[in-house]
Scaffold this active site. Structure first.
Site, short mmCIF file in Angstrom:
data_model
loop_
_atom_site.label_atom_id
_atom_site.label_comp_id
_atom_site.label_asym_id
_atom_site.label_seq_id
_atom_site.Cartn_x
_atom_site.Cartn_y
_atom_site.Cartn_z
N GLY A 191 1.85 -11.51 -0.28
CA GLY A 191 2.67 -11.25 -1.46
C GLY A 191 2.12 -11.81 -2.77
CG HIS B 287 -7.42 0.45 -1.42
ND1 HIS B 287 -6.87 0.20 -0.17
CD2 HIS B 287 -8.73 0.73 -1.20
CE1 HIS B 287 -7.81 0.34 0.75
NE2 HIS B 287 -8.94 0.67 0.15
#
Ligand code: GAR
Length: 191
Positions: free
Chosen positions: A13, A110
């Site tokens: 996270g 990504h």
């Protein structure tokens, strides 16, 4: 008008935290209204609590299908008045249920220069391949794996062979690039 963001994560996270903090300190014209996590026990859940962002945590295997848990997610998003989704290390391909409800309003980050090295082990694959230039991509999300129109990319050279080191360098770039790209998108500097 402030965007109402849901941030989806499956793991540590750190990108969730970068976005939530940028909302809280006014860097982003947005509010982090919900964190969605598909892995009970993931570290991102504690971060969300610490930052005061409500969470919806679910276990995919307790639903009969992907469509069923995505229906549940869509109802939670609607309940929270979410109008934009940031995928931040959410390791699942979205189905039509979420794409039909929020298509064109979902972005992802990504850790490669897409379209190279899609999937969950992009950095490890790039190191194994022996590339010398790595990078990060922020892109809109469609039904394919790490597919969708590219919004921003940043490259960095690396000559070694330690995936952990590439992750460390890449993540510092991710936290800045994700926030910067969202800010430009929300301020209509890019589209
Ligand atoms: C990030 O490095 C992100 O680019 C990657 O997962 C990591 C999550 O880290 N996403 C993908 O590989 C998507 N295919 P975080 O939980 O610390 O933000």
């Amino acid at each position: 008008m402030k965007r109402r963001l849901a941030i989806f994560a499956s793991g540590a996270g750190s990108n969730f935290e970068a976005i939530a903090r940028a909302c809280a300190d006014g860097t982003l014209p947005a509010e982090a209204v919900l964190m969605v996590c598909d892995r009970p026990g993931a570290a991102v859940i504690e971060r969300a609590e610490r930052l005061g962002v409500p969470s919806f945590v679910f276990s995919p295997k307790s639903y009969e299908s992907k469509a069923a848990y995505e229906q549940e997610i869509v109802s939670r998003l609607r309940e929270a008045g979410v109008d934009f989704i940031c995928l931040a290390g959410y390791m699942r391909i979205l189905s039509d249920v979420l794409l039909d409800a929020y298509g064109g309003r979902i972005v992802n980050i990504h850790p490669s220069l897409l379209p190279a090295f899609r999937g969950a082990h992009a950095v490890e694959q790039a190191v194994a391949y022996g590339v010398k230039v790595y990078g990060i991509t922020v892109h809109f999300v469609d039904a394919s794996l790490d597919g969708g129109r590219i919004l921003a990319q940043e490259a960095f050279p690396y000559e070694g062979n330690d995936p952990e080191e590439v992750h460390r360098i890449g993540q510092r770039i991710e936290h800045r690039l994700y926030v910067e790209t969202l800010r430009r998108l929300f301020n209509q500097e890019i589209s």
